[in-house]
Scaffold this active site. Structure first.
Site, PDB file in Angstrom:
ATOM      1  CE1 TYR A  42      -4.301   1.274   0.329  1.00 30.75           C
ATOM      2  CE2 TYR A  42      -3.461   2.600   2.139  1.00 30.75           C
ATOM      3  CZ  TYR A  42      -4.457   2.313   1.227  1.00 30.75           C
ATOM      4  OH  TYR A  42      -5.611   3.052   1.227  1.00 30.75           O
ATOM      5  CB  SER A  75     -18.335  -3.523  -0.316  1.00 29.48           C
ATOM      6  OG  SER A  75     -18.728  -2.277  -0.867  1.00 29.48           O
ATOM      7  N   GLY A  86     -11.287   0.963  -5.548  1.00 30.25           N
ATOM      8  CA  GLY A  86     -10.693  -0.232  -4.972  1.00 30.25           C
ATOM      9  C   GLY A  86     -10.636  -1.320  -6.020  1.00 30.25           C
ATOM     10  CG  MET A 106     -13.427  -6.207  -3.638  1.00 26.34           C
ATOM     11  SD  MET A 106     -15.124  -6.801  -3.406  1.00 26.34           S
ATOM     12  CE  MET A 106     -15.851  -5.394  -2.549  1.00 26.34           C
ATOM     13  CG  PHE A 155     -12.588   8.635  -3.974  1.00 28.82           C
ATOM     14  CD1 PHE A 155     -12.767  10.007  -3.879  1.00 28.82           C
ATOM     15  CD2 PHE A 155     -12.621   7.888  -2.810  1.00 28.82           C
ATOM     16  CE1 PHE A 155     -12.975  10.611  -2.644  1.00 28.82           C
ATOM     17  CE2 PHE A 155     -12.830   8.479  -1.576  1.00 28.82           C
ATOM     18  CZ  PHE A 155     -13.013   9.838  -1.496  1.00 28.82           C
ATOM     19  CD1 TRP A 156      -6.661   5.477  -1.224  1.00 22.57           C
ATOM     20  CD2 TRP A 156      -4.781   6.438  -1.971  1.00 22.57           C
ATOM     21  NE1 TRP A 156      -5.627   5.021  -0.454  1.00 22.57           N
ATOM     22  CE2 TRP A 156      -4.460   5.594  -0.882  1.00 22.57           C
ATOM     23  CE3 TRP A 156      -3.756   7.137  -2.596  1.00 22.57           C
ATOM     24  CZ2 TRP A 156      -3.155   5.446  -0.419  1.00 22.57           C
ATOM     25  CZ3 TRP A 156      -2.468   6.979  -2.123  1.00 22.57           C
ATOM     26  CH2 TRP A 156      -2.173   6.136  -1.059  1.00 22.57           C
TER      27      TRP A 156
END
Lengths: 354, 354
Positions: A58, A169, A260, A262, A284-285
């Protein structure tokens, strides 16, 4: 007066259940610097980003340093980015907070998987203590992500539509509830599994307008359903074919937001989507948004607290493990987090402290 | 006075070399409506979009109608979207143009593969007749595409960089020259073929800052080269792995613009590009831009004419076929276009009329 604190730490990146260790240290409550506060943890959630952070994959990571915690003998990093704390002691120059206040981290890489931490007053944010503890503990990551993606990327009007995959989610369920509150309809793409009908019922009960399996996105029936609907925004946390499914549902000039993955698979986006449907794709983070625009942390936290208080956001199911701080050993503490990481694939894990 | 006109038409979509036909008709030069002009074609290029339009797989298509041309006995569409014409006759209410003026279509689906057409004065745009004919004939599609992509999507400053694949395409070569004129550096990704060294020399000679093979994009050497360079814009006309190569070269917050797809392959964009590098992806399709913003046609044409006049844009190689209108038969006319379509994979084809 002092307390014995326990924290989950790591010295090297690697397989999370193997590299994490428990580190304990004493905090002297009577000998604080003017701007310091001592926090006692009420609850620490396990987030997917915490786990990939420990694995070293990360991009945002806390420093690995002997200064990370008192009594560290080797360079360590403290795990966890989200949590709920109460203030149990404060320095002479801390008038903004009272003993007993509930606070959350004001930024990422806070190190939340612990029983107690010393922090500076500008590293925490006060939140009301009359909201459910589980929602307060999971306030910092998923709800502002859902909130900002729905409010800060395209201008959604009542009657507009958005589409998302991974609808079941945590972020997906929050987005459904927030959109409903905005008068915005949701198309929710889920995998066709045995429990599909139950999932449709469940998501509908929290406000989903339409739930559809990924396989049915291209059908004539669904194409007919989409006619006349303005699907301005698509949220993707899955990758691969599921990303393409979201893109296909978007209306002309729609925006696909990737937040994200998965599956870890690339997005197989076809050129017609760009040339003839004019979609745009962006990421988008939350970590980066908040790093670049610090005022967003306060405004989005306030917005989310309001949505919890007015009943828009319901409590979601979590798997709780409750630890008694007074009876805690390093081994028990470590074992609890190893188990929670292992179980995190089958549902949201929350470690609570009494 | 009248002329016999020939036009390439089709009644049904299909394999372009098989479905096109030649249609001839008389135009009476003395019996025009007030706003009509009669155009004689000077040159018609063959563009990839013309070919996929005939195949029926291009979303923007001319109507198939008996009104498309005089003396049509069945519904037909006229082929071609780009061309250079001169005015040989005009109606009583046409003061904006003079006999002999050079004009180009003011919009798409004009029907340019013909020897003569009647059009309304508001369907054409005057251009100067002192620029090279081949550049004038290919002014309407590729140059404004390159110009608008470099000027109208991100704000490029002197010293900035852009990256593109398909660098040896018509648009690619134009973009290199335009960027150089702006003080903007180009990274040009090409396939590694036998003639790689010649291609590097050729592209460098027209202003390319850096030419690199797709295979070398991920190398340590090239990563080192990119350090400190702000690559704000990426242009993709290839699809597949070549799209990913462009995305990888982009700097943080860079913008990837998809304007074509030579391979037809999806863009295998990985999630880290969106989450951690914050790139955005969007499409560019000239037809739609000009349809939505008509004033862009005039401003981009003027800008391109200026770049031709000041020597920024050099003439590029084309394969010319010259037809004498006075000696033309339907069969010869049709055969010329069938051959040009067949040869269009191996270089730009231009049919000129004398």
């Amino acid at each position: 007066m002092s307390v014995t604190a326990h924290a989950i730490v790591y010295e090297n990146y690697g397989n999370p259940t193997q590299v994490i260790k428990s580190h304990s240290y004493k905090i002297d409550l009577n000998n604080l610097k003017p701007e310091e506060v001592v926090l006692q943890t009420l609850a620490s959630p396990i987030n997917p980003s915490d786990i990939v952070q420990i694995a070293g994959i990360y991009p945002s990571r806390p420093p690995i340093s002997v200064d990370s915690l008192p009594e560290a003998k080797t360079p360590i990093a403290v795990t966890g980015n989200e949590g709920l704390f109460k203030i149990i002691a404060k320095g002479s120059d801390v008038s903004e907070f009272q003993i007993g206040d509930w606070v959350i981290p004001s930024s990422v890489n806070f190190g939340t998987w612990c029983t107690h931490r010393i922090h500076l007053k500008n590293e925490i944010l006060k939140i009301p203590n009359d909201i459910p503890m589980n929602q307060a503990a999971t306030l910092a990551v998923n709800p502002p992500s859902a909130y900002l993606m729905l409010n800060d990327i395209v201008k959604l009007q009542p009657g507009d539509w958005f589409v998302q995959n991974g609808a079941n989610s945590q972020v997906g369920r929050l987005a459904i509830q927030m959109a409903k509150n905005m008068g915005v309809h949701s198309i929710n793409i889920v995998r066709k599994k045995e429990n599909f009908d139950d999932l449709v019922k469940d998501l509908t009960s929290i406000g989903a307008t339409k739930v559809i399996s990924q396989e049915d996105v291209g059908t004539e029936f669904f194409t007919e359903f989409l006619k006349g609907k303005n699907v301005k925004l698509g949220l993707d946390c899955v990758g691969g074919a599921a990303s393409l499914a979201v893109a296909k549902v978007l209306s002309e000039y729609g925006k696909l937001v990737v937040y994200g993955s998965m599956t870890g698979q690339p997005l197989p986006l076809t050129v017609d989507l760009f040339l003839f449907k004019n979609i745009t794709v962006q990421g988008f983070w939350l970590s980066k948004r908040l790093k670049n625009e610090a005022e967003l942390k306060v405004s989005s936290t306030n917005a989310v607290v309001k949505l919890i208080k007015d009943g828009t956001l319901k409590e979601s199911n979590v798997n709780e493990t409750i630890l008694k701080i007074s009876e805690l050993t390093d081994a028990k503490f470590l074992d609890t987090f190893v188990t929670a990481i292992t179980n995190s694939n089958s549902g949201k894990q929350l470690i609570k402290f009494e």
